[in-house]
Design a protein around this motif. Structure first.
Motif, PDB file in Angstrom:
ATOM      1  N   ALA A 197      39.566 -96.505   5.640  1.00 27.14           N
ATOM      2  CA  ALA A 197      40.254 -96.320   4.357  1.00 27.14           C
ATOM      3  C   ALA A 197      39.847 -95.017   3.704  1.00 27.14           C
ATOM      4  CB  ALA A 197      39.951 -97.487   3.419  1.00 27.14           C
ATOM      5  N   ASP A 198      40.687 -94.567   2.765  1.00 29.42           N
ATOM      6  CA  ASP A 198      40.342 -93.458   1.884  1.00 29.42           C
ATOM      7  C   ASP A 198      39.219 -93.889   0.945  1.00 29.42           C
ATOM      8  OD1 ASP A 198      42.006 -91.497   2.758  1.00 29.42           O
ATOM      9  OD2 ASP A 198      43.364 -91.528   1.044  1.00 29.42           O
ATOM     10  N   GLU A 199      38.388 -92.927   0.527  1.00 26.88           N
ATOM     11  CA  GLU A 199      37.372 -93.223  -0.479  1.00 26.88           C
ATOM     12  C   GLU A 199      38.025 -93.651  -1.786  1.00 26.88           C
ATOM     13  OE1 GLU A 199      33.467 -90.598   0.732  1.00 26.88           O
ATOM     14  OE2 GLU A 199      34.851 -89.754  -0.751  1.00 26.88           O
ATOM     15  N   SER A 200      39.173 -93.046  -2.124  1.00 27.00           N
ATOM     16  CA  SER A 200      39.850 -93.389  -3.374  1.00 27.00           C
ATOM     17  C   SER A 200      40.413 -94.801  -3.356  1.00 27.00           C
ATOM     18  CB  SER A 200      40.979 -92.398  -3.657  1.00 27.00           C
ATOM     19  OG  SER A 200      41.926 -92.417  -2.602  1.00 27.00           O
ATOM     20  N   ALA A 310      32.814 -92.245 -10.674  1.00 26.75           N
ATOM     21  CA  ALA A 310      34.022 -92.864 -10.110  1.00 26.75           C
ATOM     22  C   ALA A 310      34.893 -93.439 -11.223  1.00 26.75           C
ATOM     23  CB  ALA A 310      33.624 -93.957  -9.120  1.00 26.75           C
ATOM     24  N   ARG A 311      34.270 -94.093 -12.183  1.00 25.30           N
ATOM     25  CA  ARG A 311      35.040 -94.728 -13.259  1.00 25.30           C
ATOM     26  C   ARG A 311      35.698 -93.703 -14.180  1.00 25.30           C
ATOM     27  NH1 ARG A 311      30.619 -99.523 -14.677  1.00 25.30           N
ATOM     28  NH2 ARG A 311      30.882-100.657 -12.697  1.00 25.30           N
ATOM     29  N   ALA A 312      35.166 -92.478 -14.173  1.00 26.74           N
ATOM     30  CA  ALA A 312      35.732 -91.427 -15.024  1.00 26.74           C
ATOM     31  C   ALA A 312      36.951 -90.760 -14.392  1.00 26.74           C
ATOM     32  CB  ALA A 312      34.670 -90.374 -15.330  1.00 26.74           C
ATOM     33  N   THR A 313      37.220 -91.044 -13.121  1.00 30.12           N
ATOM     34  CA  THR A 313      38.358 -90.400 -12.467  1.00 30.12           C
ATOM     35  C   THR A 313      39.671 -90.971 -12.970  1.00 30.12           C
ATOM     36  OG1 THR A 313      38.270 -91.983 -10.616  1.00 30.12           O
ATOM     37  CG2 THR A 313      37.048 -89.907 -10.364  1.00 30.12           C
ATOM     38  N   LYS A 314      40.694 -90.131 -12.888  1.00 24.09           N
ATOM     39  CA  LYS A 314      42.043 -90.516 -13.293  1.00 24.09           C
ATOM     40  C   LYS A 314      42.980 -90.356 -12.110  1.00 24.09           C
ATOM     41  CE  LYS A 314      41.973 -87.360 -16.480  1.00 24.09           C
ATOM     42  NZ  LYS A 314      40.561 -86.960 -16.379  1.00 24.09           N
ATOM     43  N   PRO A 315      44.150 -90.996 -12.137  1.00 25.28           N
ATOM     44  CA  PRO A 315      45.115 -90.827 -11.048  1.00 25.28           C
ATOM     45  C   PRO A 315      45.412 -89.349 -10.822  1.00 25.28           C
ATOM     46  CG  PRO A 315      45.804 -92.609 -12.493  1.00 25.28           C
ATOM     47  CD  PRO A 315      44.631 -91.955 -13.162  1.00 25.28           C
ATOM     48  N   PHE A 319      39.143 -87.653  -5.870  1.00 24.90           N
ATOM     49  CA  PHE A 319      38.122 -88.687  -6.036  1.00 24.90           C
ATOM     50  C   PHE A 319      36.848 -88.328  -5.282  1.00 24.90           C
ATOM     51  CE2 PHE A 319      36.016 -92.664  -4.928  1.00 24.90           C
ATOM     52  CZ  PHE A 319      35.971 -93.328  -6.139  1.00 24.90           C
ATOM     53  N   SER A 320      36.989 -87.903  -4.024  1.00 22.11           N
ATOM     54  CA  SER A 320      35.810 -87.611  -3.200  1.00 22.11           C
ATOM     55  C   SER A 320      34.979 -86.488  -3.802  1.00 22.11           C
ATOM     56  CB  SER A 320      36.247 -87.244  -1.779  1.00 22.11           C
ATOM     57  OG  SER A 320      36.843 -88.357  -1.143  1.00 22.11           O
ATOM     58  N   ARG A 321      35.635 -85.485  -4.332  1.00 25.69           N
ATOM     59  CA  ARG A 321      34.898 -84.388  -4.960  1.00 25.69           C
ATOM     60  C   ARG A 321      34.251 -84.848  -6.255  1.00 25.69           C
ATOM     61  NH1 ARG A 321      37.269 -78.315  -6.280  1.00 25.69           N
ATOM     62  NH2 ARG A 321      35.307 -77.462  -7.116  1.00 25.69           N
ATOM     63  N   ALA A 322      34.969 -85.653  -7.018  1.00 25.28           N
ATOM     64  CA  ALA A 322      34.452 -86.094  -8.318  1.00 25.28           C
ATOM     65  C   ALA A 322      33.173 -86.909  -8.183  1.00 25.28           C
ATOM     66  CB  ALA A 322      35.517 -86.907  -9.049  1.00 25.28           C
ATOM     67  N   ILE A 323      33.110 -87.802  -7.206  1.00 26.84           N
ATOM     68  CA  ILE A 323      31.923 -88.653  -7.089  1.00 26.84           C
ATOM     69  C   ILE A 323      30.721 -87.884  -6.543  1.00 26.84           C
ATOM     70  CG2 ILE A 323      33.284 -90.765  -6.839  1.00 26.84           C
ATOM     71  CD1 ILE A 323      32.692 -90.693  -3.840  1.00 26.84           C
TER      72      ILE A 323
END
Length: 331
Positions: A197-200, A310-315, A319-323
């Protein structure tokens, strides 16, 4: 005198423990609805208690002998319960990941890329993707805690030098009408599957939807070891499509299966209780040199807490870079 008393007590204790196991086995596997499983489990437990009390009061071994015969019959029934790939599976494990290997080129079928809004509201997407094993650049382990003392779920995220990533995870294959149960995992309650699966999808599901706490650790591995581990996942997944297997909370869980794969790479890899009590896995990885020892484990753990990122990400976010991007100082 002491020896004789002990010899009298041991069969009773063995009957009580095995009888308790039998009651749980019946509860999880007896055919029918909840009421019939309750009735069958209670009848078995009452039968075992009656035999134990009779043996103890009358000081005779005959009831224990009767119990032993009945328990062997229970084990015979238990041995007939076989895993299957053909059930009414929950949507997120409805398809089995498989892979084709052609030199360094790998094609993964049924890579999951769900968009989760809640555990019951999501967009279903399954994809076929290709990867070049020669371009593997790193492996991270993500440990996800849902509040069970001593236990976390482990996911392996493989990164490539083009920025792409894929998570491979040994997971419970739940039927649509069943919820996860750690105890049920001891009693053939779930089959085992490997999810790609994707990390997102698979990480965000845990942090943002289920409210779990996740930590990411970058593993110190050679490219040869990374490649071998990736291929081991594919082979295990392919084998499960033709030879289904049960998930077992202790002997074939998300970490023990990975350990079995890693042993094929390094036969000297030690077994350890922390492979069962998976919440302590970071200290095991640190001890065997799989984590960066330039930093204390406490620092790696603090830096690896990706939950709030992770919880701060938006659509639409990467995602992978943010975490993997730590917060700015003072935030």
């Amino acid at each position: 005198m002491w020896v004789r008393s002990t010899l009298n007590v041991l069969p009773v204790v063995a009957a009580a423990l095995s009888g308790g196991w039998g009651a749980l086995a019946i509860w999880y596997q007896f055919p029918g609805e909840t009421a019939s499983r309750w009735i069958a489990s209670i009848v078995w437990a009452a039968f075992v208690v009656a035999l134990i009390v009779t043996a103890w009061v009358r000081r005779t071994g005959l009831p224990i002998g009767v119990y032993a015969l009945c328990f062997m019959m229970l084990l015979a029934w238990w041995s007939t319960i076989a895993p299957s790939n053909h059930r009414d599976w929950a949507d997120d494990v409805a398809r089995s990941m498989t892979g084709d290997i052609d030199g360094s080129r790998v094609t993964l079928h049924n890579v999951r890329d769900f968009n989760w809004r809640s555990e019951t509201d999501y967009d279903i997407r399954w994809e076929t993707r290709q990867y070049d094993l020669d371009r593997l650049s790193g492996v991270d382990v993500i440990l996800s805690s849902w509040g069970m003392p001593g236990i976390v779920h482990a996911l392996m995220s493989f990164g490539f030098d083009d920025g792409s990533r894929v998570v491979l995870s040994v997971e419970v294959r739940r039927q649509r009408d069943k919820d996860f149960s750690s105890i049920g995992g001891f009693f053939k309650h779930f089959e085992r599957t490997i999810v790609a699966a994707d990390e997102s999808d698979v990480i965000r599901l845990r942090t943002n939807v289920r409210g779990e706490t996740d930590h990411l650790y970058h593993l110190q591995m050679s490219k040869q070891a990374m490649r071998a581990l990736f291929v081991s996942y594919i082979r295990e997944a392919n084998e499960l499509t033709v030879k289904p297997a049960f998930y077992n909370t202790a002997t074939s869980n998300c970490v023990s299966i990975v350990y079995d794969m890693a042993k094929q790479i390094d036969p000297k890899l030690p077994y350890d209780y922390r492979l069962l009590l998976t919440a302590y896995l970071p200290s095991y990885l640190y001890q065997v040199g799989a984590l960066d020892k330039r930093y204390p484990l406490a620092v790696l753990t603090a830096q690896g807490d990706i939950t709030m990122r992770a919880r701060a990400t938006k659509p639409g976010d990467d995602f992978s870079r943010a975490i993997r991007t730590p917060p700015e100082p003072g935030l």
